[in-house]
Design an enzyme around this catalytic site. Structure first.
Site, short mmCIF file in Angstrom:
data_model
loop_
_atom_site.label_atom_id
_atom_site.label_comp_id
_atom_site.label_asym_id
_atom_site.label_seq_id
_atom_site.Cartn_x
_atom_site.Cartn_y
_atom_site.Cartn_z
N GLU A 1 -8.61 -7.77 4.53
CA GLU A 1 -8.09 -8.52 3.65
C GLU A 1 -7.48 -9.70 5.09
OE1 GLU A 1 -5.37 -6.29 1.09
OE2 GLU A 1 -6.59 -6.16 0.16
N TYR B 1 0.65 -1.30 -0.34
CA TYR B 1 0.25 -0.11 -0.09
C TYR B 1 1.18 1.24 0.69
CZ TYR B 1 -4.42 -2.23 0.34
OH TYR B 1 -5.10 -4.03 -0.15
#
Length: 406
Positions: free
Chosen positions: A137, A95
């Site tokens: 996730e 990310y």
């Protein structure tokens, strides 16, 4: 929650993203892949080549900005994306990389319009979304007992040519133990390793019933044309993978899981390779709910592209209340009406539902899978026929992911 200071800048970005979104995402992918070429393994480079992935992300940014105060609208889309992310092994470490190049692309494309306040607002908005993805996730990885990116070795124990363009592969554990069970409608990632050592992941729906010790996937050879490159992984699977080969695959993922345990009528609508998750549902129903009312309608270009005909015959023998309808868009000379197909042209779902033998299906749950144009047309026809929109569900991949939100 987005801060009050950032909200006006995100709101003001909506028309900007409509105009410049694709330029931003094109720059983002180009810069990120140039700096981090190893990340190309996680992306569909065919969609990169034809520009659809850039358009998809641009649509995603626009949709996020437009719905940032509407979590109920964003939630199902986030759920879909989370499953795609875990299928390719995304981790929290990815990310910051994505954020760096995405914010950088906004700065470059917008130039002087990218004020420090605007960039700060988008940095905040990005990390709000990233945090939601990372948490969801993590929960999925924990639930599955699998580490991010972990792949399982499987052995190809059967290969069948299902049509001119589709082959199915049956996969088994090398140690003979049953593979993990799954929910009909889910998919697995398959890794291809090319002669130059480059690796790519692609997702393929499971196409057999649950409860078996094996998995089956069905792969369409993507030939490509002047606008669309050929499918690298699909062609690799068709050309090189035979019985006895070892593949590396993910555990099953995906939130498109039609209700199996209910007794209410169910309608399965598919076109092309979209038949694969529907077959998993149909075959599972045949085993577990043999008396459930099922309408199975499928559209193919012609008989040469009609995959898995034997599966449909197998299901007809086991489902006492199964009604089927096959449409061929352009039957070829060998195709025979009444034997190979029921209708020439596009799928006439509204006329099919208006038929007195099918009117009880109007209150059913409808599941769609196929090309975007097919699903849009059938969704519109279903709503026009009086089917409540909440009863219509569809499986989407890649650039079609946000269609219902925009």
């Amino acid at each position: 929650m987005l801060s009050a200071a950032s909200r006006p800048y995100i709101d003001a970005s909506i028309p900007v993203l409509r105009e410049h979104g694709t330029a931003i995402t094109t720059r983002f992918y180009a810069d990120m892949f140039a700096a981090r070429p190893e990340l190309t393994r996680l992306f569909n480079m065919g969609n990169q080549a034809n520009g659809s992935q850039q358009q998809s992300l641009a649509s995603g940014l626009f949709a996020y900005a437009a719905n940032i105060d509407n979590p109920d609208a964003l939630a199902p889309v986030i759920d879909r994306i989370v499953h795609k992310h875990v299928a390719v092994g995304l981790t929290p470490a990815h990310y910051p990389i994505v954020g760096k190049y995405l914010i950088g692309a906004i700065k470059i494309v917008l130039g002087d319009a990218a004020t420090p306040e605007l960039i700060a607002a988008w940095d905040e908005a990005y990390w709000l979304l990233a945090g939601a993805f990372i948490a969801a996730e993590s929960r999925l990885y924990d639930r599955s007992g699998m580490a991010a990116g972990q792949l399982l070795p499987v052995r190809v124990v059967a290969r069948e040519e299902q049509s001119e363009t589709v082959a199915s592969l049956t996969l088994a554990s090398p140690d003979g133990k049953p593979l993990r069970d799954f929910a009909p409608g889910q998919y697995i990632s398959v890794e291809a390793t090319f002669p130059d050592g480059h690796r790519q992941l692609r997702q393929y729906s499971l196409s057999a019933e649950r409860g078996l010790p094996t998995w089956r996937i069905s792969v369409k050879r993507e030939v490509g044309d002047i606008n669309t490159p050929e499918g690298a992984v699909s062609n690799w699977l068709h050309d090189t993978v035979q019985v006895g080969a070892t593949l590396y695959v993910s555990t099953p993922w995906g939130e498109f899981t039609p209700e199996i345990d209910d007794r209410a009528p169910i309608v399965l609508l598919s076109a092309g390779i979209g038949i694969t998750p529907m077959l998993s549902v149909l075959r599972t129903l045949a085993v577990e709910q043999p008396h459930r009312p099922v309408l199975f309608a499928h559209a193919a270009r012609h008989g040469g592209h009609h995959a898995h005909r034997d599966d449909l015959g197998w299901a007809r023998e086991r489902l006492s209340k199964l009604r089927t309808h096959i449409s061929y868009e352009a039957p070829n000379d060998a195709d025979q009406a009444g034997r190979d197909y029921d209708h020439a042209g596009t799928m006439p779902i509204r006329a099919l539902l208006d038929d007195r033998d099918s009117t009880h299906f109007k209150d059913a749950r409808f599941y769609l899978c196929g090309p975007l144009g097919f699903m849009q047309a059938q969704r519109h026809a279903l709503i026009s026929a009086g089917v409540p929109v909440q009863n219509i569900h569809r499986e989407v991949f890649g650039p079609d992911l946000l269609d219902d939100l925009l």
